[in-house]
Write a protein that holds these residues in place. Structure first.
Motif, PDB file in Angstrom:
ATOM      1  N   TYR A  10       0.942  -1.195  -0.036  1.00  0.00           N
ATOM      2  CA  TYR A  10      -0.236   0.141  -0.239  1.00  0.00           C
ATOM      3  C   TYR A  10       0.921   1.249  -0.147  1.00  0.00           C
ATOM      4  N   LYS A  38       2.725   1.445  -3.369  1.00  0.00           N
ATOM      5  CA  LYS A  38       1.873   1.804  -5.076  1.00  0.00           C
ATOM      6  C   LYS A  38       0.868   3.090  -4.294  1.00  0.00           C
ATOM      7  N   GLY A  39       0.402   3.142  -3.823  1.00  0.00           N
ATOM      8  CA  GLY A  39      -0.453   4.376  -3.416  1.00  0.00           C
ATOM      9  C   GLY A  39      -1.926   4.159  -3.103  1.00  0.00           C
ATOM     10  N   TYR A  40      -1.863   2.783  -3.269  1.00  0.00           N
ATOM     11  CA  TYR A  40      -4.270   2.737  -3.046  1.00  0.00           C
ATOM     12  C   TYR A  40      -3.044   1.649  -1.876  1.00  0.00           C
ATOM     13  N   LYS A  65     -11.013  -0.714  -3.904  1.00  0.00           N
ATOM     14  CA  LYS A  65      -9.871   0.076  -3.798  1.00  0.00           C
ATOM     15  C   LYS A  65      -9.828   1.555  -3.849  1.00  0.00           C
ATOM     16  N   TYR A  66      -9.116   2.182  -2.560  1.00  0.00           N
ATOM     17  CA  TYR A  66      -8.724   3.765  -2.634  1.00  0.00           C
ATOM     18  C   TYR A  66      -7.309   3.831  -2.913  1.00  0.00           C
ATOM     19  N   ASN A  67      -6.980   4.865  -3.435  1.00  0.00           N
ATOM     20  CA  ASN A  67      -6.495   5.381  -4.814  1.00  0.00           C
ATOM     21  C   ASN A  67      -5.894   6.585  -2.797  1.00  0.00           C
ATOM     22  N   LYS A 101      -3.218   8.739  -3.325  1.00  0.00           N
ATOM     23  CA  LYS A 101      -2.646   9.662  -3.965  1.00  0.00           C
ATOM     24  C   LYS A 101      -4.048  11.096  -5.160  1.00  0.00           C
ATOM     25  N   SER A 102      -4.740  10.553  -5.277  1.00  0.00           N
ATOM     26  CA  SER A 102      -5.962  11.118  -5.314  1.00  0.00           C
ATOM     27  C   SER A 102      -7.031  11.122  -4.437  1.00  0.00           C
ATOM     28  N   ASP A 104     -11.135   4.207  -6.764  1.00  0.00           N
ATOM     29  CA  ASP A 104     -10.667   3.741  -8.259  1.00  0.00           C
ATOM     30  C   ASP A 104     -11.428   2.845  -8.899  1.00  0.00           C
TER      31      ASP A 104
END
Length: 152
Positions: free
Chosen positions: A106, A109-111, A136-138, A140-141, A145
């Motif tokens: 996590y 990869k950022g998610y 699936k939670y991102n 970064k944003s 997702d």
């Protein structure tokens, strides 16, 4: 439980994670000085920056905005329901999306893949069906997702 493992494996394969296993997060203990007892000094940095977390558990238990991921996943699942309003565990019973995959990917990869095993979604006949929701939670944003609902 075998069905859940199969569903997790299928989701993990679809997003590129191999050898996935499930972890249920428990609130981390904090000593009077304010340091998280389970992660030492890394948690102070991890609490502000998800990239500094040492593994999935550190991120989900100590990152200050991990609650945002849980809340956003629940909101997206509710908005995506085809029939009626889904039921999730209440705040009084610990809230939703406290399970996640074991490992250390996590922060790299950022998610995160968050899992809720105790959701109920209404079917086309009006009956509530116990379901597992994969989100699936991102980080970064700050957005979801992907959401996947598996009836039990």
């Amino acid at each position: 439980m075998a069905y859940l493992r199969t569903a997790i494996s299928a989701l993990a394969i679809s997003i590129g994670i191999c050898g996935a296993s499930l972890v249920h997060a428990e609130p981390s203990a904090v000593d009077p000085a304010g340091d998280a007892s389970s992660s030492g000094q890394n948690s102070a940095t991890c609490s502000e920056d998800w990239k500094a977390c040492k593994d999935n558990a550190d991120l989900m238990n100590n990152y200050s905005k991990a609650i945002d991921a849980r809340v956003t996943c629940q909101m997206e699942a509710e908005q995506g329901a085809k029939f009626g309003t889904p039921v999730f565990p209440s705040v009084w019973s610990g809230g939703s999306f406290h399970s996640f995959l074991n490992g250390s990917d996590y922060p790299k990869k950022g998610y995160a893949i968050l899992i809720e095993n105790n959701a109920q979604f209404q079917n086309q006949y009006g009956a509530m069906v116990h379901s597992t929701v994969f989100c699936k939670y991102n980080f970064k944003s700050g957005k979801v997702d992907e959401i996947h609902v598996e009836p039990h």
